[in-house]
Scaffold this active site. Structure first.
Site, PDB file in Angstrom:
ATOM      1  N   ALA A  98      37.811  44.314  45.880  1.00 20.54           N
ATOM      2  CA  ALA A  98      37.018  44.381  44.651  1.00 20.54           C
ATOM      3  C   ALA A  98      35.585  43.945  44.934  1.00 20.54           C
ATOM      4  O   ALA A  98      35.323  43.141  45.836  1.00 20.54           O
ATOM      5  CB  ALA A  98      37.639  43.501  43.579  1.00 20.54           C
ATOM      6  N   GLY A 143      41.941  44.260  47.090  1.00 22.32           N
ATOM      7  CA  GLY A 143      42.137  45.541  46.434  1.00 22.32           C
ATOM      8  C   GLY A 143      42.190  46.707  47.402  1.00 22.32           C
ATOM      9  O   GLY A 143      42.796  47.744  47.090  1.00 22.32           O
ATOM     10  N   GLU A 146      45.698  46.800  48.315  1.00 18.04           N
ATOM     11  CA  GLU A 146      46.449  47.259  47.142  1.00 18.04           C
ATOM     12  C   GLU A 146      46.344  48.778  47.002  1.00 18.04           C
ATOM     13  O   GLU A 146      47.321  49.442  46.627  1.00 18.04           O
ATOM     14  CB  GLU A 146      45.936  46.560  45.883  1.00 18.04           C
ATOM     15  N   GLU A 166      43.410  37.183  47.984  1.00 19.94           N
ATOM     16  CA  GLU A 166      42.836  36.737  46.715  1.00 19.94           C
ATOM     17  C   GLU A 166      42.931  35.231  46.514  1.00 19.94           C
ATOM     18  O   GLU A 166      42.025  34.615  45.936  1.00 19.94           O
ATOM     19  CB  GLU A 166      43.529  37.461  45.551  1.00 19.94           C
TER      20      GLU A 166
END
Length: 296
Positions: A98, A143, A146, A166
């Site tokens: 992110a 992310g 992910e 994270e």
């Protein structure tokens, strides 16, 4: 229950060809942050989504997420897409996760909305009708991993670095990582990796079963991409409707008990019986020739 499953597992409506893509949303430089390319020749049927945001190491910001969602909405309607491949145009990076610099400027309410959009993006990738492959030639963190976990298959360079990191940033995975990692590796190992924020090399990830293949990196920095293309080429000759229905049967079946899963398999199998490709497969076997599947 079977009636509900039958309704839920219908094949998609007839797909429309993808129009030549021109991103409406652009980054600060005016350039699109992704490029979509349909390959030709022996690779016809493979479509690539190239993430190309070098200034932020392909970090998932608002524009990149919007462009990915737009591309997926078009591509899922394109019958010519038999395999969708995610790759990076930034050397040494798949996706850095992110965009925390962008997120730092958001209010708490805006953060919640953005993370919901990010989660929606990963769900769209996971639900894509054709097989998806992530070619991880560099860092895939937070992310970025992910996104790769939302794909059906993952190929990594042995030197690539990946992890759900994270917790080292005061966060927890919010775009499917807490759900897809344990489904991939098992609960105990997923907890260990998320609790510690540990980073893995591509070679370590393959040993754990997180990636399907790990390959030595080349001078161009795209060894995983080339191996992912080879994997896609193995899928291309197979009957596309059967492949698609096989994906549905596996994905839906993994979420229920085995009895319900067998019912889902039966529904998918029944949808394949009337296809031309099934008849072509039997005819090719009888005539001792390669089948010519057309996706009908």
């Amino acid at each position: 229950m079977l009636r509900a499953l039958t309704s839920a597992l219908r094949l998609p409506r007839p797909w429309r060809p993808l129009r030549t893509r021109s991103c409406a949303s652009h980054g600060a430089t005016g350039d699109p942050e992704i490029q979509v390319r349909a390959l030709t020749g022996r690779d016809q049927g493979i479509t690539e989504i190239l993430m190309n945001r070098p200034s932020a190491r392909n970090a998932l910001g608002n524009i990149l997420v919007s462009e990915l969602l737009e591309a997926l909405a078009q591509l899922r309607e394109d019958q010519q897409v038999r395999v969708l491949l995610f790759r990076s145009g930034v050397k040494g990076v798949f996706c850095a996760g992110a965009d925390l610099k962008e997120r730092e400027q958001m209010s708490e309410a805006e953060v919640g909305i953005f993370v919901q959009r990010l989660r929606g993006l990963m769900n769209e990738i996971a639900a894509f009708p054709a097989p998806t492959i992530a070619a991880m030639d560099g860092f895939a963190l937070g992310g970025g991993l992910e996104l790769a976990l939302a794909c059906d298959l993952r190929v990594a360079a042995s030197s690539a670095v990946m992890g759900l990191i994270e917790t080292t940033r005061g966060l927890l995975p919010g775009a499917g990582g807490t759900q897809r990692l344990p489904r991939c590796l098992g609960v105990a190992l997923a907890k260990e990796l998320i609790f510690t924020g540990r980073r893995l090399s591509g070679a370590q990830a393959q040993a754990l079963g997180l990636v399907n293949h790990a390959v030595s990196q080349n001078e161009e920095g795209n060894a995983a991409y080339h191996r992912a293309r080879e994997l896609a080429q193995e899928i291309l000759p197979q009957a596309p409707i059967a492949v698609r229905l096989g994906k549905v049967a596996i994905d839906r079946g993994m979420e229920v008990d085995i009895s319900s899963g067998m019912a889902i398999e039966g529904i998918c199998y029944a949808q394949n019986i009337p296809t031309q490709d099934r008849l072509e497969g039997m005819a090719a076997f009888r005539e001792k020739r390669p089948p010519r599947f057309v996706g009908k």
